[in-house]
Each structure stands twice: as C-alpha cells, then as structure tokens.
Write a protein that holds these residues in place. Sequence first.
Motif, short mmCIF file in Angstrom:
data_model
loop_
_atom_site.label_atom_id
_atom_site.label_comp_id
_atom_site.label_asym_id
_atom_site.label_seq_id
_atom_site.Cartn_x
_atom_site.Cartn_y
_atom_site.Cartn_z
N MET A 106 0.84 -1.18 0.00
CA MET A 106 0.00 0.00 0.00
C MET A 106 0.89 1.25 0.00
O MET A 106 1.80 1.37 0.82
N MET A 107 0.61 2.17 -0.89
CA MET A 107 1.35 3.42 -0.97
C MET A 107 0.88 4.36 0.13
O MET A 107 -0.32 4.52 0.34
N LYS A 108 1.85 4.94 0.84
CA LYS A 108 1.51 5.95 1.85
C LYS A 108 2.71 6.85 2.07
O LYS A 108 3.84 6.52 1.70
N ASP A 109 2.46 8.01 2.68
CA ASP A 109 3.54 8.94 2.97
C ASP A 109 4.39 8.38 4.11
O ASP A 109 3.87 7.92 5.12
N ARG A 110 5.70 8.44 3.92
CA ARG A 110 6.66 7.95 4.91
C ARG A 110 7.60 9.10 5.24
O ARG A 110 7.90 9.94 4.40
N TRP A 111 8.11 9.09 6.47
CA TRP A 111 9.03 10.14 6.94
C TRP A 111 10.28 9.51 7.52
O TRP A 111 10.20 8.58 8.32
N ILE A 112 11.42 10.03 7.11
CA ILE A 112 12.71 9.58 7.62
C ILE A 112 13.50 10.79 8.08
O ILE A 112 13.50 11.82 7.40
N ALA A 113 14.16 10.67 9.21
CA ALA A 113 15.13 11.67 9.64
C ALA A 113 16.50 11.02 9.58
O ALA A 113 16.67 9.87 10.01
N LEU A 114 17.45 11.73 9.01
CA LEU A 114 18.82 11.22 8.91
C LEU A 114 19.77 12.18 9.60
O LEU A 114 19.65 13.39 9.43
N TYR A 115 20.70 11.63 10.35
CA TYR A 115 21.85 12.41 10.78
C TYR A 115 22.97 12.02 9.85
O TYR A 115 23.24 10.83 9.66
N VAL A 116 23.59 13.01 9.22
CA VAL A 116 24.65 12.76 8.24
C VAL A 116 25.84 13.66 8.53
O VAL A 116 25.72 14.67 9.22
#
Length: 166
Positions: free
Chosen positions: A1-11
Amino acid sequence: MMKDRWIALYVENEVGVLAKISGLFAGKAYNLKSLTVGTTEDENTSRMTISSTCDDLTFEQIKKQLNRMVEVIKVMDLTDVPIHMKELMFAKVKKCSEEDKAEVFRIADVFGVQVADIGVDSILLECKQTEKHNNELINLLKTRFQQVEIVRGGAVAIESVSTSCR
C-alpha cells in the motif's frame, strides 16, 4: 500500500552528501516528495528530513540503502511516531482589489499565518504550518482569487517529547 513515509537522517556535514542521498532516490526511481537539510547543534552533523510516498517493501529498501552509506550516521523512521512537523510556504495573492486585500487578511487571521509583505495590488503570506494545513490554505486561496503564486519549502520534523502531537 502506498503511503507517505518520513525519515530523519543524521549525516556528516560534508560537501556532496546531499547529492549522494538525492542520487540514491533518483537512481532507484524512488519518489522524493520532500527533502530538507540543515546543521544541528554540532556543526559537523546535519539532519535531513525526507518524505517519500511508497509501499512497505520500497520503504524498507530505502532505509537499508541509507544505512549502508558511509556518510549516514543514523536513520530514524518517523512514519508512525509522534512528531512535530512544519512546512514553510509563501503564498502571494496578486491583482487584489481593496476588498480582496481585506479578505486575504481575514483568511490569514483564521489560518494563523503572517502577512509578510503588502504591495499596491498584492499580498504575501508567510505560512509555517503542517503540510495538510498549507494544502487547505492553498485550496481556499485558489477558489477565492484568480492569481495565486505558491512557493513551498520541505517540511522539518522532530520527535515529540510527549505523546500528543502530529
């Protein structure tokens, strides 16, 4: 199922890291809906907030590939955790009559946005709201006024310190 996803990255805050991250999305044909980046309290570290619309399998692949990158310090899935999120947006309403200007001021007041600038026949609104709230504002402005110009920045998000937010 397509849905909005959120990722936070420390780079690592180094030249080329943003290009590598966005290149990963482009190379795999992943939909990059929004990406913001800025330094953190540590000037050697940046934090990225990424929004992507995808299915579960694709999202897992994205997280794994990000974790493999040398410059990535930490990957956090914010999709289902309580977060505070805001998106910066400017909305310019052009060719306004005096009555139109009064209406824009009323709308700004109701939506809790600031009037950033006023011209002879235009008004510029500065909006720091959720993506959904900004979408509602855009829809209202477009139905009420003939010429509306929108500029959006990506959303930034941080984990909540309590459990009551989004």
